[in-house]
Scaffold this active site. Structure first.
Site, PDB file in Angstrom:
ATOM      1  N   ALA A   9       0.953  -1.221  -0.044  1.00  0.00           N
ATOM      2  CA  ALA A   9       0.092   0.141  -0.061  1.00  0.00           C
ATOM      3  C   ALA A   9       0.864   1.252  -0.123  1.00  0.00           C
ATOM      4  CB  ALA A   9      -1.024   0.127   1.300  1.00  0.00           C
ATOM      5  N   ARG A  15      -2.648   7.656 -10.783  1.00  0.00           N
ATOM      6  CA  ARG A  15      -3.666   8.016 -11.786  1.00  0.00           C
ATOM      7  C   ARG A  15      -5.190   8.253 -10.892  1.00  0.00           C
ATOM      8  NH1 ARG A  15      -2.526   1.719 -13.881  1.00  0.00           N
ATOM      9  NH2 ARG A  15      -1.303   2.018 -11.685  1.00  0.00           N
ATOM     10  N   ASN A 226      -7.235   1.785  -9.964  1.00  0.00           N
ATOM     11  CA  ASN A 226      -6.282   2.920 -10.432  1.00  0.00           C
ATOM     12  C   ASN A 226      -6.489   4.147 -10.277  1.00  0.00           C
ATOM     13  OD1 ASN A 226      -4.198   0.569 -10.071  1.00  0.00           O
ATOM     14  ND2 ASN A 226      -4.881   0.147 -12.169  1.00  0.00           N
TER      15      ASN A 226
HETATM   16  C1  UD1 Z   1      -0.093  -4.782 -10.261  1.00  0.00           C
HETATM   17  C2  UD1 Z   1       0.476  -5.691 -10.942  1.00  0.00           C
HETATM   18  C3  UD1 Z   1      -0.218  -6.330 -12.210  1.00  0.00           C
HETATM   19  C4  UD1 Z   1      -1.590  -6.643 -11.815  1.00  0.00           C
HETATM   20  C5  UD1 Z   1      -2.333  -5.627 -10.945  1.00  0.00           C
HETATM   21  C6  UD1 Z   1      -3.748  -6.189 -10.101  1.00  0.00           C
HETATM   22  C7  UD1 Z   1       3.059  -5.551 -10.509  1.00  0.00           C
HETATM   23  C8  UD1 Z   1       4.159  -5.129 -11.332  1.00  0.00           C
HETATM   24  N1  UD1 Z   1       1.910  -5.587 -11.376  1.00  0.00           N
HETATM   25  O1  UD1 Z   1      -0.108  -3.809 -11.389  1.00  0.00           O
HETATM   26  O2  UD1 Z   1       0.304  -7.537 -12.670  1.00  0.00           O
HETATM   27  O3  UD1 Z   1      -2.485  -7.267 -12.566  1.00  0.00           O
HETATM   28  O4  UD1 Z   1      -1.401  -5.087  -9.963  1.00  0.00           O
HETATM   29  O5  UD1 Z   1      -4.388  -5.024  -9.702  1.00  0.00           O
HETATM   30  O6  UD1 Z   1       3.071  -6.083  -9.692  1.00  0.00           O
HETATM   31  N2  UD1 Z   1       2.911  -0.719  -4.401  1.00  0.00           N
HETATM   32  C9  UD1 Z   1       3.898  -0.406  -3.430  1.00  0.00           C
HETATM   33  N3  UD1 Z   1       4.962   0.015  -3.796  1.00  0.00           N
HETATM   34  C10 UD1 Z   1       5.389   0.195  -4.831  1.00  0.00           C
HETATM   35  C11 UD1 Z   1       4.631   0.215  -6.000  1.00  0.00           C
HETATM   36  C12 UD1 Z   1       3.320  -0.472  -5.776  1.00  0.00           C
HETATM   37  O7  UD1 Z   1       3.554  -0.589  -2.255  1.00  0.00           O
HETATM   38  O8  UD1 Z   1       6.810   0.655  -5.265  1.00  0.00           O
HETATM   39  C13 UD1 Z   1       1.572  -1.151  -3.983  1.00  0.00           C
HETATM   40  C14 UD1 Z   1       0.359  -0.144  -4.499  1.00  0.00           C
HETATM   41  O9  UD1 Z   1       0.294   0.906  -3.508  1.00  0.00           O
HETATM   42  C15 UD1 Z   1      -0.809  -0.851  -4.935  1.00  0.00           C
HETATM   43  C16 UD1 Z   1      -0.094  -2.248  -5.299  1.00  0.00           C
HETATM   44  O10 UD1 Z   1       1.231  -2.210  -4.803  1.00  0.00           O
HETATM   45  O11 UD1 Z   1      -1.611  -1.227  -3.527  1.00  0.00           O
HETATM   46  C17 UD1 Z   1      -0.273  -2.518  -6.810  1.00  0.00           C
HETATM   47  O12 UD1 Z   1       0.596  -1.432  -7.416  1.00  0.00           O
HETATM   48  P1  UD1 Z   1      -0.022  -0.746  -8.798  1.00  0.00           P
HETATM   49  O13 UD1 Z   1       1.080   0.493  -9.252  1.00  0.00           O
HETATM   50  O14 UD1 Z   1      -1.393  -0.529  -8.639  1.00  0.00           O
HETATM   51  O15 UD1 Z   1       0.189  -1.806  -9.606  1.00  0.00           O
HETATM   52  P2  UD1 Z   1      -0.748  -2.199 -10.927  1.00  0.00           P
HETATM   53  O16 UD1 Z   1      -0.147  -1.164 -11.986  1.00  0.00           O
HETATM   54  O17 UD1 Z   1      -1.992  -2.066 -10.682  1.00  0.00           O
HETATM   55 CA    CA Z   2      -3.550  -1.502  -8.962  1.00  0.00          CA
END
Ligand code: UD1
Ligand code: CA
Length: 452
Positions: A9, A15, A226
């Site tokens: 999280a 976005r 997102n």
């Molecule tokens: C991610 C997945 C994708 C999947 C989708 C499902 C990856 C690379 N991709 O994409 O395959 O289909 O979720 O919803 O994992 N977060 C962190 N630290 C970071 C980056 C993200 O804690 O450095 C957390 C975000 O807060 C979020 C979650 O990880 O809750 C997912 O990140 P997000 O950027 O939404 O990934 P998606 O592009 O949706």
């Molecule tokens: Ca996501």
């Protein structure tokens, strides 16, 4: 063995275009992240570690009962998991990894998912879903024999891969030691320059481990939020689900499309909810009530056989048999006793109203303790504020307050007392006395009528 959960999280949620961290945006009246935590707990999780980063302080303030770990820089989902390595140094068996932006997950889905993983010999299992619109998700690439091959992110996918409808739901079961053993090998050589968690699956597979892919029965439960369009879709879905549960349990909802019931609300059997009604927070409503149209209840306790329409009530209690509205505002700290009638432009604040009392029209009752069987005439005002301090008004059982009375607090009107209409009461009224506190009427026969 008890289940441990790691929830990601820390992301900015770019976005969302918001000042608020994405995971604190509410669906069904509750932060997305809280939904995910609740689902994990329902699935049997006994420990939740939450990775935070963007808006970390706000998240820590809002969310209770979990462990937090800080990801200083948001370098991707793989990097996020790595920042929690220390928290799982002593752990064994399965760790469930979830994203904080998938609020529709249910305890049942996660329970089945974990059970499927644990009954297999897989080092990791990924939750997948068949999305009618897969845009934005990582796609599941399977081998010709149907086994899991790899996950390709939208931005790295070929046109052919983009046609795949099976997506990564962002939920994983890992053998915790194997996960952290392989995580160091993840690189950021991809379109987004991020450390992708899904790459661990390929690394484990290449090291000879088995990887499972468990498909959710209802894809909607894995919806990732997102942007605000998806937020609205999730809100709708969660409310529809809530309304369905309530209807199946014997609550009538006249128009589910114009009724907004938060996820933690409880409503008893044979209560009818009329349209344009908002029931929010931790509100509990009893049986056989008629609520609405046009009601907003926030954090209310409501008894049985209550009728309410066109009103706003928050952080207060309404006992059995009360009739409320139209146009009532019940404010925090109020208890409305059994069979009380409150209606037609009445405000009650921080007060107790005893059984069977009547507040039928145009009253302001603030900081008041009222007994039972009291009749409050139209236009009565408790003058509870002198510009500096608030004072209480006490009204005994069966008192009669005439129309347009001002009760200047602190003041006590004892049991059975009777106040003449139009009085401004500044002194206590003893039991059963009649109080008249207004100028006497004089009729003047000869006077200078300037209109003539
Ligand atoms: C991610 C997945 C994708 C999947 C989708 C499902 C990856 C690379 N991709 O994409 O395959 O289909 O979720 O919803 O994992 N977060 C962190 N630290 C970071 C980056 C993200 O804690 O450095 C957390 C975000 O807060 C979020 C979650 O990880 O809750 C997912 O990140 P997000 O950027 O939404 O990934 P998606 O592009 O949706
Ligand atoms: Ca996501």
């Amino acid at each position: 063995m008890s289940l441990e959960t790691l929830i990601l999280a820390a992301g900015k949620g770019t976005r969302m275009k918001s000042k608020l961290p994405k995971v604190l945006h509410k669906v069904g009246g509750k932060p997305m992240l809280q939904h995910v935590i609740d689902a994990a707990k329902k699935a049997g999780s006994s420990r939740e570690v939450v990775v935070i980063g963007s808006g970390a302080q706000l998240v820590e303030k809002e969310i209770k009962g979990v462990e937090f770990v800080l990801q200083e820089e948001q370098l991707g989902t793989g990097h996020a998991v790595l920042s929690a390595k220390k928290n799982f140094a002593q752990s064994e068996g399965t760790v469930l990894i979830l994203c904080g932006d998938t609020p529709l997950l249910t305890g049942e889905l996660l329970k089945n998912f974990v059970a499927a993983h644990e009954s297999s010999t897989c080092a990791a299992t990924v939750l997948t879903a068949k999305m009618p619109d897969a845009i934005g998700y990582g796609r599941i690439i399977r081998d010709t024999d149907g086994t899991f091959k790899k996950i390709v992110e939208e931005k790295d996918a070929t046109d052919l891969e983009k046609k795949i409808k099976e997506v990564n739901a962002g939920c994983y079961c890992f053998d915790v030691q194997k996960l952290f053993g392989a995580l160091d090998k993840v690189n950021n050589d991809n379109a987004q320059g991020e450390y992708y968690l899904p790459d661990v699956l390929t690394i484990l597979k290449d090291a000879g481990e088995q990887i499972g892919a468990f498909t959710a029965e209802y894809a909607i439960e894995t919806l990732g939020i997102n942007d605000r369009v998806q937020l609205a879709a999730a809100d709708r879905a969660i409310r529809m689900r809530k309304e369905k549960v309530l209807m199946e349990a014997g609550v009538t909802i006249i128009d589910p499309n114009t009724t907004f019931i938060d996820d933690d609300v409880q409503i008893g059997q044979d209560t009818i909810i009329y349209p344009n009604t908002y029931i929010e927070g931790n509100t509990v409503i009893g049986e056989d009530c008629a609520i609405g149209p046009n009601i907003r209840f926030t954090d209310m306790i409501v008894g049985n056989k209550v009728t309410a329409q066109f009103s706003y009530c928050h952080e207060a209690e309404i006992c059995d048999g009360v009739t409320l509205g139209p146009y009532v505002h019940i404010r925090p700290g109020t208890t409305i006793g059994k069979n009380v009638k409150v209606g037609n432009f009445v405000e009650v604040k921080n007060s107790n109203v005893g059984e069977g009392s009547k507040l039928p029209h145009l009253q302001y009752i603030g900081d008041t303790d009222m007994g039972s069987g009291v009749n409050v005439g139209c236009g009565t005002v408790t003058c509870n504020y002198d510009g500096k301090k608030k004072y209480r008004t006490t009204i005994g059982d069966n008192a009669f307050i005439g129309c347009n009375t001002n009760l200047v607090a602190p003041v006590t009107v004892e049991e059975g007392a009777y106040i003449a209409a139009g009085s401004t009461i500044t002194k206590d009224v003893p039991k059963d006395n009649l109080a008249v506190a207004r100028a006497r009427q004089t009729n003047i026969e000869v006077w200078n009528d300037k209109r003539k």
